[in-house]
Design a protein around this motif. Structure first.
Motif, PDB file in Angstrom:
ATOM      1  N   ASP A 154       5.394   0.175   8.357  1.00 15.68           N
ATOM      2  CA  ASP A 154       5.822   1.545   8.622  1.00 15.68           C
ATOM      3  C   ASP A 154       7.294   1.678   8.237  1.00 15.68           C
ATOM      4  O   ASP A 154       7.964   0.695   7.883  1.00 15.68           O
ATOM      5  N   GLY A 155       7.806   2.898   8.263  1.00 14.33           N
ATOM      6  CA  GLY A 155       9.167   3.132   7.804  1.00 14.33           C
ATOM      7  C   GLY A 155      10.203   2.360   8.592  1.00 14.33           C
ATOM      8  O   GLY A 155      11.197   1.878   8.039  1.00 14.33           O
ATOM      9  N   THR A 156       9.986   2.216   9.893  1.00 16.23           N
ATOM     10  CA  THR A 156      10.933   1.494  10.739  1.00 16.23           C
ATOM     11  C   THR A 156      11.007   0.026  10.345  1.00 16.23           C
ATOM     12  O   THR A 156      12.095  -0.551  10.231  1.00 16.23           O
ATOM     13  N   ARG A 157       9.856  -0.582  10.122  1.00 15.01           N
ATOM     14  CA  ARG A 157       9.827  -1.989   9.718  1.00 15.01           C
ATOM     15  C   ARG A 157      10.398  -2.160   8.314  1.00 15.01           C
ATOM     16  O   ARG A 157      11.126  -3.127   8.045  1.00 15.01           O
ATOM     17  N   ALA A 158      10.085  -1.226   7.421  1.00 12.58           N
ATOM     18  CA  ALA A 158      10.636  -1.290   6.065  1.00 12.58           C
ATOM     19  C   ALA A 158      12.157  -1.216   6.102  1.00 12.58           C
ATOM     20  O   ALA A 158      12.849  -1.892   5.330  1.00 12.58           O
ATOM     21  N   HIS A 159      12.692  -0.425   7.015  1.00 13.04           N
ATOM     22  CA  HIS A 159      14.150  -0.336   7.165  1.00 13.04           C
ATOM     23  C   HIS A 159      14.719  -1.652   7.664  1.00 13.04           C
ATOM     24  O   HIS A 159      15.757  -2.131   7.170  1.00 13.04           O
ATOM     25  N   ALA A 160      14.052  -2.269   8.643  1.00 14.00           N
ATOM     26  CA  ALA A 160      14.535  -3.534   9.194  1.00 14.00           C
ATOM     27  C   ALA A 160      14.570  -4.630   8.129  1.00 14.00           C
ATOM     28  O   ALA A 160      15.443  -5.504   8.157  1.00 14.00           O
ATOM     29  N   ASP A 163      18.421   4.793  -5.937  1.00 12.41           N
ATOM     30  CA  ASP A 163      19.604   4.120  -5.398  1.00 12.41           C
ATOM     31  C   ASP A 163      19.591   4.048  -3.879  1.00 12.41           C
ATOM     32  O   ASP A 163      20.175   3.139  -3.285  1.00 12.41           O
ATOM     33  N   PHE A 164      18.931   5.018  -3.251  1.00 13.67           N
ATOM     34  CA  PHE A 164      18.834   5.079  -1.791  1.00 13.67           C
ATOM     35  C   PHE A 164      17.442   5.585  -1.427  1.00 13.67           C
ATOM     36  O   PHE A 164      16.827   6.328  -2.189  1.00 13.67           O
ATOM     37  N   ARG A 165      16.974   5.200  -0.228  1.00 16.43           N
ATOM     38  CA  ARG A 165      15.661   5.618   0.254  1.00 16.43           C
ATOM     39  C   ARG A 165      15.756   5.996   1.729  1.00 16.43           C
ATOM     40  O   ARG A 165      16.241   5.183   2.539  1.00 16.43           O
ATOM     41  N   PHE A 166      15.298   7.187   2.068  1.00 15.94           N
ATOM     42  CA  PHE A 166      15.201   7.600   3.466  1.00 15.94           C
ATOM     43  C   PHE A 166      13.738   7.893   3.768  1.00 15.94           C
ATOM     44  O   PHE A 166      13.042   8.536   2.978  1.00 15.94           O
ATOM     45  N   SER A 167      13.272   7.415   4.926  1.00 13.05           N
ATOM     46  CA  SER A 167      11.849   7.432   5.236  1.00 13.05           C
ATOM     47  C   SER A 167      11.606   7.983   6.636  1.00 13.05           C
ATOM     48  O   SER A 167      12.445   7.830   7.533  1.00 13.05           O
ATOM     49  N   THR A 168      10.438   8.600   6.825  1.00 14.12           N
ATOM     50  CA  THR A 168       9.996   8.899   8.178  1.00 14.12           C
ATOM     51  C   THR A 168       9.603   7.579   8.847  1.00 14.12           C
ATOM     52  O   THR A 168       9.231   6.615   8.167  1.00 14.12           O
ATOM     53  N   PRO A 169       9.667   7.523  10.193  1.00 10.87           N
ATOM     54  CA  PRO A 169       9.302   6.272  10.870  1.00 10.87           C
ATOM     55  C   PRO A 169       7.857   5.859  10.621  1.00 10.87           C
ATOM     56  O   PRO A 169       7.543   4.662  10.596  1.00 10.87           O
ATOM     57  N   ASP A 170       6.966   6.853  10.448  1.00  8.98           N
ATOM     58  CA  ASP A 170       5.551   6.538  10.308  1.00  8.98           C
ATOM     59  C   ASP A 170       5.064   6.487   8.867  1.00  8.98           C
ATOM     60  O   ASP A 170       3.859   6.363   8.622  1.00  8.98           O
ATOM     61  N   ALA A 171       5.975   6.584   7.897  1.00 12.97           N
ATOM     62  CA  ALA A 171       5.562   6.429   6.498  1.00 12.97           C
ATOM     63  C   ALA A 171       4.979   5.033   6.299  1.00 12.97           C
ATOM     64  O   ALA A 171       5.311   4.092   7.022  1.00 12.97           O
ATOM     65  N   ARG A 172       4.105   4.891   5.313  1.00 11.14           N
ATOM     66  CA  ARG A 172       3.419   3.623   5.080  1.00 11.14           C
ATOM     67  C   ARG A 172       3.867   3.051   3.739  1.00 11.14           C
ATOM     68  O   ARG A 172       3.642   3.661   2.686  1.00 11.14           O
ATOM     69  N   TRP A 173       4.497   1.890   3.781  1.00 11.80           N
ATOM     70  CA  TRP A 173       5.044   1.234   2.608  1.00 11.80           C
ATOM     71  C   TRP A 173       4.240  -0.030   2.301  1.00 11.80           C
ATOM     72  O   TRP A 173       3.976  -0.822   3.199  1.00 11.80           O
ATOM     73  N   SER A 174       3.881  -0.227   1.041  1.00 13.14           N
ATOM     74  CA  SER A 174       3.169  -1.454   0.682  1.00 13.14           C
ATOM     75  C   SER A 174       3.247  -1.730  -0.812  1.00 13.14           C
ATOM     76  O   SER A 174       3.121  -0.820  -1.628  1.00 13.14           O
ATOM     77  N   VAL A 175       3.442  -3.014  -1.135  1.00 11.64           N
ATOM     78  CA  VAL A 175       3.261  -3.485  -2.518  1.00 11.64           C
ATOM     79  C   VAL A 175       1.760  -3.685  -2.673  1.00 11.64           C
ATOM     80  O   VAL A 175       1.248  -4.800  -2.629  1.00 11.64           O
ATOM     81  N   LEU A 176       1.050  -2.596  -2.861  1.00  9.82           N
ATOM     82  CA  LEU A 176      -0.398  -2.590  -2.708  1.00  9.82           C
ATOM     83  C   LEU A 176      -1.136  -3.255  -3.878  1.00  9.82           C
ATOM     84  O   LEU A 176      -2.359  -3.450  -3.811  1.00  9.82           O
ATOM     85  N   GLU A 177      -0.405  -3.620  -4.922  1.00  7.81           N
ATOM     86  CA  GLU A 177      -1.070  -4.259  -6.073  1.00  7.81           C
ATOM     87  C   GLU A 177      -1.842  -5.507  -5.656  1.00  7.81           C
ATOM     88  O   GLU A 177      -2.857  -5.849  -6.268  1.00  7.81           O
ATOM     89  N   ALA A 178      -1.365  -6.200  -4.608  1.00  5.56           N
ATOM     90  CA  ALA A 178      -2.044  -7.420  -4.151  1.00  5.56           C
ATOM     91  C   ALA A 178      -3.490  -7.140  -3.764  1.00  5.56           C
ATOM     92  O   ALA A 178      -4.370  -7.991  -3.954  1.00  5.56           O
ATOM     93  N   LYS A 179      -3.745  -5.963  -3.212  1.00 11.58           N
ATOM     94  CA  LYS A 179      -5.113  -5.603  -2.809  1.00 11.58           C
ATOM     95  C   LYS A 179      -6.061  -5.592  -3.997  1.00 11.58           C
ATOM     96  O   LYS A 179      -7.256  -5.876  -3.854  1.00 11.58           O
ATOM     97  N   TRP A 180      -5.538  -5.279  -5.174  1.00 14.28           N
ATOM     98  CA  TRP A 180      -6.369  -5.147  -6.372  1.00 14.28           C
ATOM     99  C   TRP A 180      -6.263  -6.368  -7.280  1.00 14.28           C
ATOM    100  O   TRP A 180      -6.717  -6.342  -8.424  1.00 14.28           O
ATOM    101  N   GLY A 181      -5.639  -7.430  -6.777  1.00 14.36           N
ATOM    102  CA  GLY A 181      -5.514  -8.643  -7.581  1.00 14.36           C
ATOM    103  C   GLY A 181      -4.486  -8.526  -8.688  1.00 14.36           C
ATOM    104  O   GLY A 181      -4.593  -9.210  -9.711  1.00 14.36           O
ATOM    105  N   LEU A 182      -3.476  -7.674  -8.479  1.00 13.38           N
ATOM    106  CA  LEU A 182      -2.466  -7.422  -9.500  1.00 13.38           C
ATOM    107  C   LEU A 182      -1.085  -7.826  -9.005  1.00 13.38           C
ATOM    108  O   LEU A 182      -0.915  -8.279  -7.862  1.00 13.38           O
ATOM    109  N   VAL A 183      -0.093  -7.658  -9.862  1.00 15.39           N
ATOM    110  CA  VAL A 183       1.307  -7.860  -9.494  1.00 15.39           C
ATOM    111  C   VAL A 183       2.054  -6.544  -9.700  1.00 15.39           C
ATOM    112  O   VAL A 183       1.618  -5.706 -10.492  1.00 15.39           O
ATOM    113  N   PRO A 184       3.163  -6.331  -9.007  1.00 14.63           N
ATOM    114  CA  PRO A 184       3.944  -5.124  -9.255  1.00 14.63           C
ATOM    115  C   PRO A 184       4.473  -5.130 -10.683  1.00 14.63           C
ATOM    116  O   PRO A 184       5.087  -6.101 -11.115  1.00 14.63           O
TER     117      PRO A 184
END
Length: 268
Positions: free
Chosen positions: A175-181, A126-147
């Motif tokens: 990064d966490g800051t951009r994910a927040h924005a 329901d809520f997410r709190f992150s460090t500024p330098d955490a790394r967020w990605s829908v990484l399935e695209a790298k492997w030719g997949l979908v979430p």
């Protein structure tokens, strides 16, 4: 006996749930998927629990699916991919979405990697709190997949359609800051446990039935027409008007005292 993939510790009204494969950056395997479901069930059955904090042990929240482990047993993948006909979710989807379906709020605390399956688990909270330098990605695209672990439903309600398409199609790392924005993250802090705990304390100060009903109201009306949403509102409000914990809140407010609520009675 192998170490549990998911740890559960209940301290009063707060359940702490931790992904526990730190040597693999909490990469998700089939055993972890099953334990996530089992742990959520245990939380649901404990009506004294009023909030959940979800985190990862070690250096990351979750680096995504552990492909080497999961792909080692194709027959298990096939079985896990078949949806349950009653809930319309397979094991991969249910392991994430079960946290959204809990009758108590779930707060994810993210550090390090939050990739693929990890991002989908975090966005199902329901809520997410992150460090500024955490790394967020829908990484399935790298492997030719979908979430495919409920990410379709959670991502579209957090960010705009163009942002969801961009993240899903490119696998861009934020990064966490951009994910927040962009709206993926509720808040950013060097120690995200601090704002997470502050939010949890504010939530558990309210009636556990009201909190559970509020979560149900927002979940059930997310894609409903106004007419349907108003009907759900009425039913839930009637239930709250008759709830014992509502009477406790009302009496405490009249006396200007801190309410002493009973266990949650609303929500299965």
């Amino acid at each position: 006996m192998p170490e549990p993939r998911v740890l559960l510790h209940v301290d009063g009204p707060v359940a702490s749930v931790s992904l526990n494969r730190p040597e693999k950056l909490n990469g998700v395997d089939i055993a972890m998927l099953r334990e996530l479901v089992t742990t959520a069930r245990r939380v649901r059955e404990d009506r004294s629990v009023r909030a959940v904090v979800l985190r990862g042990e070690g250096d990351a929240f979750c680096a995504g699916l552990d492909f080497a482990s999961v792909m080692s047993s194709p027959s298990t993948i096939v079985r896990s991919f078949v949806p349950n006909p009653l809930r319309g979710q397979n094991l991969f989807q249910h392991a994430a979405w079960v946290w959204r379906e809990l009758p108590v709020p779930v707060v994810a605390v993210v550090h390090g990697h939050c990739y693929g399956a990890g991002l989908q688990l975090a966005t199902a909270a329901d809520f997410r709190f992150s460090t500024p330098d955490a790394r967020w990605s829908v990484l399935e695209a790298k492997w030719g997949l979908v979430p495919d672990m409920s990410g379709t439903a959670s991502l579209r309600e957090l960010v705009g359609g163009d942002v969801a398409r961009r993240l899903t199609m490119t696998g861009e790392v934020l990064d966490g800051t951009r994910a927040h924005a962009l709206g993926l993250v509720s808040g950013v802090a060097d120690d995200p446990d601090v704002p997470a705990r502050e939010l949890v304390e504010a939530i558990i100060a309210r009636s556990p039935d009201s909190v559970a009903a509020s979560k149900a109201l927002l979940n059930r009306t997310r894609h409903a027409s106004p007419r349907r949403a108003f009907a759900v509102e009425r039913r839930l409000q009637l239930a709250m008007l008759l709830a014992k914990n509502t009477a406790i809140a009302r009496a405490a407010n009249v006396r200007k005292e801190k309410p002493a609520f009973g266990e949650r009675r609303f929500g299965r």
